[in-house]
Scaffold this motif. Structure first.
Motif, PDB file in Angstrom:
ATOM      1  N   THR A 178       0.804  -1.231   0.000  1.00 40.71           N
ATOM      2  CA  THR A 178       0.000   0.000   0.000  1.00 40.71           C
ATOM      3  C   THR A 178       0.833   1.277   0.000  1.00 40.71           C
ATOM      4  O   THR A 178       0.350   2.337  -0.406  1.00 40.71           O
TER       5      THR A 178
ATOM      6  N   GLU B  45      -9.784   6.130   1.667  1.00 35.10           N
ATOM      7  CA  GLU B  45     -10.059   5.776   0.279  1.00 35.10           C
ATOM      8  C   GLU B  45      -9.307   4.503  -0.076  1.00 35.10           C
ATOM      9  O   GLU B  45      -8.296   4.168   0.548  1.00 35.10           O
ATOM     10  N   THR B  46      -9.787   3.786  -1.087  1.00 33.07           N
ATOM     11  CA  THR B  46      -9.047   2.623  -1.565  1.00 33.07           C
ATOM     12  C   THR B  46      -7.809   3.109  -2.311  1.00 33.07           C
ATOM     13  O   THR B  46      -7.802   4.196  -2.893  1.00 33.07           O
TER      14      THR B  46
ATOM     15  N   GLU C 144      -6.488   2.126  -5.114  1.00 32.57           N
ATOM     16  CA  GLU C 144      -6.648   2.275  -6.557  1.00 32.57           C
ATOM     17  C   GLU C 144      -7.320   3.606  -6.913  1.00 32.57           C
ATOM     18  O   GLU C 144      -6.850   4.347  -7.787  1.00 32.57           O
TER      19      GLU C 144
END
Length: 483
Positions: A252, A263-264, A266
């Motif tokens: 990550t 947030e993710t 991606e």
């Protein structure tokens, strides 16, 4: 028309005279003002000057009112941070609040620059004012408007000793304003996301009057603090949890808002990269070949760490000359998407010509669309080690790579002309062939460069090896990154 003119209050205006047939009127109405232009014999009358003067005064009042509202909104956002707890960052100690020099914190967008500065100011309990120039409502500000900004800040905050200017490079001519405030004794804290704009203007106009602090996304230690992972007094359980945290960090990276789960990865990285490429580079530098530039950018992020060979990239992306490629790659360095690593050499031409590039965070290697570096743990670990060395050594030190015809060492750390450490990176050294290759390169480089501090960083192994009479310190990355 009389109803418009009767609203005017100006001693020299004769309304009845203006209503004679020889006069013609043009009425321009907006939500802010009604402008009346009076034309006589195809010439604009003196009365027009009066109206334009009134319009200018009214416009100034309106703009001051809007500016005041924007800065009040920003203060509310700032005040909302006071009740929150933030990770303590090493760079906070580098900010000297009582210095006569401007404190300038630079780094990639969303790396935590604003939060760091707020943390320092809030803990010190100094009286400070804040303005964020990355607000889209302030996009048209120029240096001429900055005094109005200052007046509004005094209205909102009262008297203050410190001024926090966020993303100052967005205002053309900002350095002139800063220089004037420094001369009057104001303590300044400045952040920015573009190395070239900040550094060139600082070095030109504020020589010797600023302290530059480079900030990266979170280190592994800061990541562990955010995740509440124990990093000292390791037991069997806490050691295993630390390894698990290392695996997650490799995946990550260190952008604070990804770690916090807001947030993710991606969605976050796609938006971040897109904004930096479009707003900070394409628009700011007026990039002519937009699509080719963006393809080049993603190509380098997909392949980093790698050597940057301008002529090869020119052919790959069909640019007219390699100078265009050099400029475009330079923009990526300036916006902190990529970080440059030069080759160790006594010859300046070789250091410039054979540079490598690394991502500013490992999330750029796999969280973007069409990224292909997800499973290459060796590249990812090498990138983490390079960024860790940049954090550890900082000002006064330089990091290079060393390459000869027979061997290569990933990182050479120098203090002035003296080599102080050689660092090799290999995720997995279970193969005897791999171990011999990496340690042999370290020993040869140590002999050639007169350095006896030899470090081999691997994923999880740790021991000290005697190689040809020299000690090689094999370090587990999940512990070494805590330095």
């Amino acid at each position: 028309m009389r109803k418009y003119l009767s609203c005017l209050r100006y001693d020299e205006v004769d309304i009845d005279q203006l209503l004679q047939p020889k006069y013609r009127f043009i009425v321009v109405r907006t939500f802010q003002i009604c402008l009346i232009i009076v034309v006589c014999n195809v010439k604009i009358c003196r009365f027009t000057e009066v109206l334009l003067s009134l319009r200018h005064k009214y416009k100034t009042l309106m703009e001051a009112s809007v500016l005041l509202e924007i800065l009040r909104d920003q203060r509310e956002e700032l005040d909302s941070l006071r009740s929150q707890c933030f990770c303590k960052r090493k760079e906070e100690d580098m900010v000297k609040l009582e210095s006569k020099k401007a404190q300038v914190v630079i780094g990639v967008r969303r790396s935590g620059k604003s939060t760091l500065c707020f943390n320092v100011l809030n803990k010190a309990q100094v009286k400070f004012a804040y303005v964020n120039f990355d607000d889209e409502r302030l996009v048209r500000l120029s240096a001429d408007d900055l005094n109005d900004v200052l007046k509004c800040l005094y209205q909102i905050y009262g008297d203050f000793t410190h001024l926090f200017l966020d993303e100052a490079q967005n205002v053309e001519g900002w350095h002139l304003f800063v220089n004037r405030l420094l001369r009057h004794g104001m303590k300044l804290i400045i952040t920015g996301s573009n190395a070239k704009l900040l550094s060139s203007e600082l070095s030109t106009y504020l020589t010797g009057r600023y302290n530059e602090i480079e900030l990266f996304p979170f280190s592994f230690r800061e990541f562990c603090e955010m995740e509440k992972v124990e990093t000292t007094n390791l037991s069997t359980k806490t050691d295993a949890l630390l390894r698990r945290a290392f695996d997650k960090y490799m995946e990550t990276g260190g952008f604070p808002e990804i770690i916090s789960g807001e947030e993710t990865a991606e969605e976050y990285i796609d938006t971040l990269v897109s904004n930096i490429l479009e707003r900070d580079i394409v628009q700011r530098f007026k990039v002519r070949y937009k699509d080719a530039f963006k393809s080049l950018s993603h190509h380098l992020m997909n392949n980093a760490p790698c050597e940057v060979i301008y002529t090869a990239l020119q052919k790959t992306f069909n640019f007219k000359n390699d100078k265009t490629v050099e400029n475009y790659v330079g923009y990526l360095y300036q916006a902190y998407l990529l970080k440059q690593l030069r080759k160790y050499s006594t010859k300046s031409s070789e250091r410039i010509r054979n540079a490598k590039c690394y991502p500013i965070d490992v999330s750029l290697m796999n969280a973007r669309k069409n990224a292909f570096a997800k499973d290459n743990f060796g590249w990812r670990l090498e990138s983490l080690v390079y960024l860790a060395l940049c954090r550890k050594y900082g000002v006064g030190y330089d990091v290079y790579y060393h390459k000869t015809e027979s061997y290569e060492v990933d990182f050479v750390v120098c203090h002035r002309a003296t080599v102080v450490e050689l660092v090799q990176v290999s995720y997995d050294i279970s193969s005897e062939k791999t171990l011999n290759r990496e340690t042999s390169a370290l020993v040869k480089a140590g002999t050639s460069l007169k350095c006896d501090k030899l470090t081999l960083v691997t994923a999880f192994e740790e021991r000290v090896l005697d190689v040809q009479g020299q000690d090689v310190d094999v370090c587990a990355a999940y512990k070494w990154l805590l330095i």
